[in-house]
Scaffold this motif. Structure first.
Motif, PDB file in Angstrom:
ATOM      1  N   GLU A 217      19.283   4.383  14.592  1.00 28.97           N
ATOM      2  CA  GLU A 217      20.046   5.443  14.847  1.00 28.97           C
ATOM      3  C   GLU A 217      21.440   5.019  14.569  1.00 28.97           C
ATOM      4  OE1 GLU A 217      21.384   9.642  17.395  1.00 28.97           O
ATOM      5  OE2 GLU A 217      19.518   8.277  17.954  1.00 28.97           O
ATOM      6  N   VAL A 218      22.013   5.337  13.594  1.00 30.32           N
ATOM      7  CA  VAL A 218      23.527   4.805  13.330  1.00 30.32           C
ATOM      8  C   VAL A 218      24.468   6.057  13.061  1.00 30.32           C
ATOM      9  CG1 VAL A 218      25.278   3.252  12.197  1.00 30.32           C
ATOM     10  CG2 VAL A 218      22.739   2.543  12.595  1.00 30.32           C
ATOM     11  N   ASP A 219      25.214   6.295  14.087  1.00 29.36           N
ATOM     12  CA  ASP A 219      26.134   7.585  13.827  1.00 29.36           C
ATOM     13  C   ASP A 219      25.310   8.683  13.354  1.00 29.36           C
ATOM     14  OD1 ASP A 219      28.195   5.668  13.995  1.00 29.36           O
ATOM     15  OD2 ASP A 219      28.486   5.609  11.890  1.00 29.36           O
ATOM     16  N   GLY A 220      24.229   8.939  14.040  1.00 23.96           N
ATOM     17  CA  GLY A 220      23.414  10.091  14.084  1.00 23.96           C
ATOM     18  C   GLY A 220      22.483  10.140  13.091  1.00 23.96           C
ATOM     19  N   ARG A 221      22.651   9.201  12.194  1.00 23.03           N
ATOM     20  CA  ARG A 221      21.627   9.029  11.170  1.00 23.03           C
ATOM     21  C   ARG A 221      20.420   8.168  11.543  1.00 23.03           C
ATOM     22  NH1 ARG A 221      26.191   8.222   8.550  1.00 23.03           N
ATOM     23  NH2 ARG A 221      25.660   6.044   8.197  1.00 23.03           N
ATOM     24  N   CYS A 222      19.068   8.659  11.198  1.00 19.00           N
ATOM     25  CA  CYS A 222      18.000   8.097  11.863  1.00 19.00           C
ATOM     26  C   CYS A 222      17.076   7.548  10.456  1.00 19.00           C
ATOM     27  CB  CYS A 222      17.462   8.780  12.743  1.00 19.00           C
ATOM     28  SG  CYS A 222      18.138   9.469  14.132  1.00 19.00           S
ATOM     29  N   ARG A 223      16.570   6.220  10.812  1.00 17.85           N
ATOM     30  CA  ARG A 223      15.433   5.833   9.782  1.00 17.85           C
ATOM     31  C   ARG A 223      14.572   5.314  10.798  1.00 17.85           C
ATOM     32  NH1 ARG A 223      15.662   0.355   7.528  1.00 17.85           N
ATOM     33  NH2 ARG A 223      17.588  -0.481   8.222  1.00 17.85           N
ATOM     34  N   THR A 224      13.075   5.156  10.372  1.00 16.04           N
ATOM     35  CA  THR A 224      12.284   4.605  10.965  1.00 16.04           C
ATOM     36  C   THR A 224      11.469   3.463  10.036  1.00 16.04           C
ATOM     37  OG1 THR A 224      11.514   6.664  12.245  1.00 16.04           O
ATOM     38  CG2 THR A 224       9.738   4.906  12.127  1.00 16.04           C
ATOM     39  N   ILE A 225      11.088   2.383  10.722  1.00 11.44           N
ATOM     40  CA  ILE A 225      10.401   1.407  10.191  1.00 11.44           C
ATOM     41  C   ILE A 225       9.124   1.132  10.515  1.00 11.44           C
ATOM     42  CG2 ILE A 225      10.701  -1.290   9.605  1.00 11.44           C
ATOM     43  CD1 ILE A 225      13.685  -0.790   9.799  1.00 11.44           C
ATOM     44  N   THR A 226       7.946   0.923   9.847  1.00 10.41           N
ATOM     45  CA  THR A 226       6.769   0.591  10.154  1.00 10.41           C
ATOM     46  C   THR A 226       6.246  -0.479   9.325  1.00 10.41           C
ATOM     47  OG1 THR A 226       5.483   2.221   8.979  1.00 10.41           O
ATOM     48  CG2 THR A 226       6.473   2.940  11.216  1.00 10.41           C
ATOM     49  N   ALA A 227       4.931  -0.852   9.616  1.00  8.06           N
ATOM     50  CA  ALA A 227       4.282  -1.794   8.659  1.00  8.06           C
ATOM     51  C   ALA A 227       3.026  -0.995   7.773  1.00  8.06           C
ATOM     52  CB  ALA A 227       3.449  -2.693   9.277  1.00  8.06           C
ATOM     53  N   GLU A 228       3.473   0.327   7.744  1.00  9.81           N
ATOM     54  CA  GLU A 228       2.697   1.094   6.785  1.00  9.81           C
ATOM     55  C   GLU A 228       2.901   0.908   5.200  1.00  9.81           C
ATOM     56  OE1 GLU A 228       2.971   5.265   7.693  1.00  9.81           O
ATOM     57  OE2 GLU A 228       1.907   5.054   9.694  1.00  9.81           O
ATOM     58  N   GLY A 229       2.088   0.951   4.552  1.00 15.05           N
ATOM     59  CA  GLY A 229       1.796   0.545   2.981  1.00 15.05           C
ATOM     60  C   GLY A 229       1.875  -0.793   2.884  1.00 15.05           C
ATOM     61  N   TRP A 230       1.648  -1.726   3.789  1.00 11.81           N
ATOM     62  CA  TRP A 230       1.642  -3.365   3.392  1.00 11.81           C
ATOM     63  C   TRP A 230       0.071  -3.662   3.465  1.00 11.81           C
ATOM     64  CZ3 TRP A 230       5.646  -6.779   2.573  1.00 11.81           C
ATOM     65  CH2 TRP A 230       6.841  -6.227   2.491  1.00 11.81           C
ATOM     66  N   ARG A 231      -0.376  -4.610   3.028  1.00 16.07           N
ATOM     67  CA  ARG A 231      -1.714  -5.215   3.408  1.00 16.07           C
ATOM     68  C   ARG A 231      -1.343  -6.445   3.967  1.00 16.07           C
ATOM     69  NH1 ARG A 231      -6.907  -4.428   1.358  1.00 16.07           N
ATOM     70  NH2 ARG A 231      -5.941  -2.481  -0.118  1.00 16.07           N
ATOM     71  N   VAL A 232      -2.093  -6.790   4.905  1.00 13.45           N
ATOM     72  CA  VAL A 232      -1.895  -7.857   6.043  1.00 13.45           C
ATOM     73  C   VAL A 232      -3.067  -8.597   5.896  1.00 13.45           C
ATOM     74  CG1 VAL A 232      -0.996  -8.852   8.053  1.00 13.45           C
ATOM     75  CG2 VAL A 232       0.089  -6.828   7.040  1.00 13.45           C
ATOM     76  N   VAL A 233      -2.996 -10.095   5.825  1.00 16.48           N
ATOM     77  CA  VAL A 233      -4.075 -10.979   6.326  1.00 16.48           C
ATOM     78  C   VAL A 233      -3.581 -12.045   7.092  1.00 16.48           C
ATOM     79  CG1 VAL A 233      -5.428 -12.895   5.126  1.00 16.48           C
ATOM     80  CG2 VAL A 233      -5.406 -10.802   3.893  1.00 16.48           C
ATOM     81  N   THR A 234      -4.373 -12.204   8.217  1.00 15.61           N
ATOM     82  CA  THR A 234      -4.126 -13.060   9.583  1.00 15.61           C
ATOM     83  C   THR A 234      -4.918 -14.173   9.474  1.00 15.61           C
ATOM     84  OG1 THR A 234      -2.783 -11.264  10.354  1.00 15.61           O
ATOM     85  CG2 THR A 234      -3.215 -13.201  11.801  1.00 15.61           C
ATOM     86  N   ALA A 235      -4.717 -15.283   9.824  1.00 15.60           N
ATOM     87  CA  ALA A 235      -5.498 -16.283   9.991  1.00 15.60           C
ATOM     88  C   ALA A 235      -4.937 -16.978  11.453  1.00 15.60           C
ATOM     89  CB  ALA A 235      -5.493 -17.363   8.830  1.00 15.60           C
ATOM     90  N   SER A 236      -5.932 -17.397  12.403  1.00 12.08           N
ATOM     91  CA  SER A 236      -5.255 -17.919  13.738  1.00 12.08           C
ATOM     92  C   SER A 236      -6.597 -18.860  14.137  1.00 12.08           C
ATOM     93  CB  SER A 236      -4.832 -16.905  14.684  1.00 12.08           C
ATOM     94  OG  SER A 236      -5.882 -16.324  14.850  1.00 12.08           O
ATOM     95  N   GLY A 237      -5.994 -19.543  15.270  1.00  8.42           N
ATOM     96  CA  GLY A 237      -6.953 -20.370  15.690  1.00  8.42           C
ATOM     97  C   GLY A 237      -6.258 -21.320  17.028  1.00  8.42           C
ATOM     98  N   GLU A 238      -6.996 -21.872  17.537  1.00 12.21           N
ATOM     99  CA  GLU A 238      -6.616 -23.083  18.956  1.00 12.21           C
ATOM    100  C   GLU A 238      -6.930 -24.150  18.380  1.00 12.21           C
ATOM    101  OE1 GLU A 238      -7.552 -22.178  22.626  1.00 12.21           O
ATOM    102  OE2 GLU A 238      -7.753 -19.784  22.474  1.00 12.21           O
ATOM    103  N   PHE A 239      -6.053 -25.263  18.640  1.00  9.87           N
ATOM    104  CA  PHE A 239      -5.928 -26.587  18.429  1.00  9.87           C
ATOM    105  C   PHE A 239      -7.007 -27.205  19.742  1.00  9.87           C
ATOM    106  CE2 PHE A 239      -1.901 -25.660  16.801  1.00  9.87           C
ATOM    107  CZ  PHE A 239      -2.117 -26.062  15.318  1.00  9.87           C
ATOM    108  N   THR A 240      -7.954 -28.029  18.984  1.00 10.29           N
ATOM    109  CA  THR A 240      -8.417 -28.902  19.906  1.00 10.29           C
ATOM    110  C   THR A 240      -7.566 -30.081  20.567  1.00 10.29           C
ATOM    111  OG1 THR A 240      -9.153 -30.584  18.444  1.00 10.29           O
ATOM    112  CG2 THR A 240     -10.663 -28.754  18.579  1.00 10.29           C
TER     113      THR A 240
END
Length: 985
Positions: A217-240
């Protein structure tokens, strides 16, 4: 509430005990706040909010509000605790170092607030809060004498975030757990915050998955940010432990304490990253360019300024994992052509970008990403295939669907066949021509003609060359390559009977496969004329004489000739067609006569010609048979754009090659062969016996056209030359047993009388001229071989030529180009005053001066006007008199003045002459000699001739002689001269 007093005292005591520690803390905070974290305020606030939500296990939410020069950051999640306060006040000692999934790891992110404010504060609803003040910190530091010197050296600048103070005037907004208040330092700080808020993008919630929602919200004007509309691929793991030892050998201790990794790729549903900058997020944005069309968030090791990736084995490991995750992202995306835009090119924008690209490109050709057509009808295979197994062919969907069952691995039509990503994927590009070539063999053996017609219906026709080899099913069951050379039977009453045409071996398209495209590709409509013009028809005709049963071919060809309305000579190759004769024998049509035809009455009876079988004449009629080559009257060759070269101009005419040699003598030289736009010739002239009847026919239309000169294009000029027919007749005894070139017209040039016999008037004089009968001396000399012919005639002792006629002929021959003349073996000359035929070995000479006549009077003399002597000698290849005698004056005389009276008649006469009592030249007595510029003479007549010759007035020699004999007659002679006509002046 927090024990801020204890924390302040601890830090102050440490600084007092070691002023260098004070300087290090101030420098470090300044480095982070004004260096690597100077523009990461919003990112760091979002990161702290995400970590708080993660610790509390709730969906993250952050509200950023800029109002009245103050930035507020309110979030939900775990409240601020004592460890957190200590972490915020202790640089590089994060309280979240053991939190798996936490974005903050190094305890320096909150230092970003120092770049915009001098009085930050944080408050949690459940636990309280703290604040910091640069002014109050400076006051406390200044009270310590031990730090005065260092404070002065720094111009009063102190670390902001090391000494916490209690906060009482900050309230947490409803619905949130914690709030950060940042009174902005000045206008520049406020503008920087506004810019950072404007630049906030979906990269934040994607990079920080615990943070589901960001409200700005800046000077009374608002906008919202989300991750909607994005396709996400995640890869993870632990190191030995082994991996930690190998990959973290060059990394700080606290990084080793977090032995796990994560890679995340995100792409908008419509493709690409939109306005989000393509840089590495680790997890906060860096300056490391990633120009791939997707957003990369990964736990890469970073340099201390958090701007660039730190090189090393850990970075190499994560680059490979990032490439694998990117390939998985491509596999999980919908299989639409938009996928191609996500395939990376080879060139990257940095080392990390290039390394990831290289690994992705290495894996892509073997990755099943592409949909292919499973068979005819357009169905897509249930599973995608690797690029190595796919093929891209340009063309409309209907075409690709039609050939999908024959060409395996075809991409659907909406996948652009020229997209550069296909090369990266290993897809084989097949152009249209190659795709057409693949439609062969067993794959299409069972396709019926109707299937082929349906293929022609969808075949791309904007590039006819590419589809020129499309297979075509024939009516006889064969499948041939390309429509060119095939015939399409037309519909309607004029449709030809396929059974009748079968003996010709024609390539007739199966009726069920006929389509207009075939005609565009070179197939011909099967009209009688196109069937006759087909090379296979010509082959069948040429081989018919050797066929065991030529009758079917003859019937087919004669029927076509009748239907086409051909006329005699229009298709000369038909003369090879095998036809039956009246005696049952087999003849070529060109060797058959019509029993009642005009030619049969003129033909030489010793020449073996057959007579066409009566049943053929009855069934097809004379017109059809003569059009097929059977001889009635004369057969005529009619051709167009004929190249006059022996290798190409061969119509089977008697002496055709000799005729070509003859006409080339009349054409200008050129590097390319001459061309006759229209060629017409009469055949079989060599077989005629009755030439009176034959010439009568030839002199009438339409055959008379064959006698007309042939117009030829040669060397950029248009030249008329004798036609073949006229040339042939001119060389054979067709006029009362004599060749036309041996005869002249009755009304011809008198100069030709005695040399040529008179031609019989069997045809009109114009026709006689066309076949070579001579009409005038000029036309004779202009014709090919005419000069040689005239010399040959003159050398004939039987020819009758008088002296005046001979002189006129020599005058005409003197004007001929010597290169056109073959030197004669004998010549017509004057000897001792008589006209004789002299052999060249008798020493004939051309006389060029009258004073040499007495010296050569015993030789045969060629006498013509003296000014033509040298030209005539060159034409005849004979010497002139001055080349065979010396002409030297061998007697002695006395120099005398030329009488003055002579000058009135001969103004240019010399002033003196030499008088000889007996003039000798080369020891022989002569009347005069003009020698070396001097007139020598003995006697009045000799002197008169010498002076007239010397003065250039040879024609006045008799008048000069009369003057010398009687000077008193000068006035009369001058008066006579005055009466000469003007033309003689």
């Amino acid at each position: 509430m927090f024990d801020t007093e204890r924390l302040r005292q601890t830090v102050l005591d440490a600084w007092t005990a070691s002023p260098a520690r004070f300087r290090e803390d101030a420098n470090a905070e300044e480095d982070f706040a004004l260096g690597g974290y100077r523009d990461r305020l919003v990112v760091e606030l979002a990161q702290n909010a995400a970590d708080a939500a993660l610790r509390a296990g709730v969906p993250g939410r952050l509200r950023l509000t800029l109002r009245d020069g103050v930035l507020y950051a309110a979030n939900v999640g775990a409240p601020l605790d004592a460890a957190g306060v200590e972490s915020l006040c202790t640089l590089r000692a994060s309280a979240k170092k053991d939190d798996i999934g936490a974005a903050g790891r190094f305890g320096v992110g909150f230092a970003a607030v120092v770049s915009v404010t001098d009085t930050p504060a944080i408050m949690s609803r459940a636990t309280g809060g703290v604040r910091w003040s640069r002014a109050e910190t400076a006051e406390l530091v200044a009270a310590r004498p031990e730090l005065a010197e260092e404070l002065a050296r720094r111009d009063g600048h102190v670390p902001l975030l090391r000494l916490p103070f209690p906060v009482e005037d900050l309230e947490v907004p409803e619905g949130f757990d914690t709030v950060v208040r940042l009174p902005l330092r000045d206008e520049a700080a406020e503008q920087a915050v506004r810019r950072m808020l404007d630049e906030a993008s979906p990269a934040l919630p994607i990079a920080l998955p615990a943070l589901e929602r960001i409200e700005i919200e800046v000077d009374g004007r608002c906008r919202t940010i989300t991750a909607e509309g994005w396709r996400v691929v995640t890869a993870s793991g632990e190191f030995t432990p082994e991996q930690v030892a190998e990959l973290f050998a060059d990394r700080p201790t606290e990084e080793r304490a977090r032995p796990y990794w994560e890679v995340r790729w995100a792409v908008r549903e419509g493709g690409g990253t939109g306005d989000v900058p393509r840089v590495l997020h680790a997890p906060t944005p860096s300056d490391e360019p990633i120009d791939l069309p997707a957003l990369l968030i990964a736990t890469f090791p970073m340099t201390t300024d958090r701007r660039h990736v730190a090189p090393g084995p850990l970075t190499d490991f994560l680059a490979r994992e990032a490439a694998k995750a990117y390939v998985r992202l491509l596999r999980e995306l919908p299989k639409t052509p938009a996928l191609l835009d996500l395939v990376p090119s080879l060139i990257g924008k940095g080392e990390l970008d290039a390394a990831i690209r290289h690994e992705i490109i290495r894996m892509l050709p073997d990755t099943p990403l592409l949909p292919v057509l499973s068979g005819e009808g357009g169905a897509v295979a249930p599973e995608p295939v690797p690029g190595r197994e796919a093929k891209a062919v340009p063309g409309p969907a209907a075409f690709l669907e039609k050939i999908a069952g024959i060409v395996p691995g075809l991409l659907p039509a909406d996948w652009p066949s020229r997209h550069p990503a296909l090369t990266t994927l290993g897809v084989r590009r097949i152009d249209l021509a190659d795709a057409v070539d693949m439609l062969s063999g067993d794959a299409v053996r069972d396709k019926d003609p109707a299937w082929w017609r349906s293929l022609y219906e969808v075949l791309p026709a904007d590039d006819l060359e590419a589809i020129a080899a499309i297979p075509v099913p024939l009516a006889d069951g064969r499948l041939v390559r390309g429509p060119r050379g095939t015939l399409v039977l037309s519909e309607g009453p004029e449709r030809l009977d396929p059974a009748l045409l079968a003996p010709l071996g024609l390539r007739i398209v199966h009726p069920d496969a006929v389509h207009p495209l075939l005609l565009r590709l070179g197939a011909a409509e099967a009209t009688p004329r196109t069937v006759l013009d087909d090379p296979l028809t010509r082959t069948a005709v040429a081989e018919s004489l050797d066929s065991p049963d030529p009758e079917p071919v003859a019937q087919a060809v004669l029927t076509l000739v009748e239907a086409a309305g051909l006329t005699a000579g229009e298709a000369p190759w038909l003369a090879d067609l095998a036809l039956r004769s009246a005696d049952g024998e087999r003849y070529a049509a060109g060797d058959l006569l019509l029993a009642d035809g005009a030619l049969a009455k003129m033909i030489d009876p010793e020449v073996r010609f057959g007579v066409a079988a009566p049943d053929l004449v009855e069934r097809y009629g004379p017109r059809v048979l003569t059009a097929a080559g059977v001889l009635d009257g004369f057969a005529v060759v009619h051709d167009h754009d004929v190249v006059l070269d022996p290798a190409e101009c061969d119509h089977g005419l008697d002496g055709e090659e000799e005729w070509l040699e003859a006409i080339y003598e009349l054409l200008p030289e050129s590097d390319v062969p001459a061309v006759a736009p229209e060629f017409m010739a009469v055949r079989d002239l060599e077989y005629i016996a009755d030439w009176t009847a034959a010439l009568t026919l030839l002199a009438r239309p339409p055959l008379r056209r064959a006698l007309q000169p042939l117009r030829v294009l040669a060397g950029g000029e248009t030249v008329d030359v004798p036609s073949y027919t006229a040339w042939w007749l001119s060389r054979h005894p067709v006029l009362a047993g004599r060749r036309p070139t041996e005869l002249r017209l009755a009304s011809g040039d008198p100069l030709l009388f005695g040399l040529y016999g008179e031609a019989p008037a069997v045809i009109d004089e114009e026709a006689l001229k066309l076949i070579g009968v001579r009409s005038s001396l000029g036309e004779l000399l202009a014709s090919y071989g005419g000069p040689d012919e005239l010399l040959e005639r003159l050398a004939d002792p039987e020819a009758e030529v008088d002296r005046a006629q001979l002189r006129a002929l020599w005058i005409a021959l003197a004007g001929v180009d010597p290169q056109r003349v073959t030197p004669p073996d004998a010549v017509r000359a004057i000897r001792k005053g008589s006209v004789v035929v002299a052999d060249v070995s008798d020493g004939p000479v051309v006389v060029e001066a009258p004073d040499l006549l007495p010296l050569v009077e015993d030789r045969p003399l060629i006498l013509a006007p003296f000014d033509l002597a040298e030209s005539l000698a060159e034409v005849l290849d004979l010497p002139i008199a001055g080349e065979v005698v010396t002409g030297e004056v061998t007697s002695t005389g006395v120099e005398r003045p030329v009488p003055a009276e002579v000058r009135s008649l001969l103004p240019d006469a010399p002033a003196t002459y030499v008088e000889h009592e007996r003039l000798l030249v080369d020891g022989r007595p002569v009347p005069w000699r003009y020698y070396e510029g001097t007139v020598h003479a003995s006697g009045v007549d000799g002197l008169a001739r010498g002076l007239a010759w010397a003065a250039g007035q040879w024609g006045d020699r008799l008048a000069v002689a009369a003057l010398l004999r009687d000077p008193a007659r000068v006035p009369i002679l001058l008066a006579e001269a005055d009466l000469d006509p003007v033309t003689s002046l």
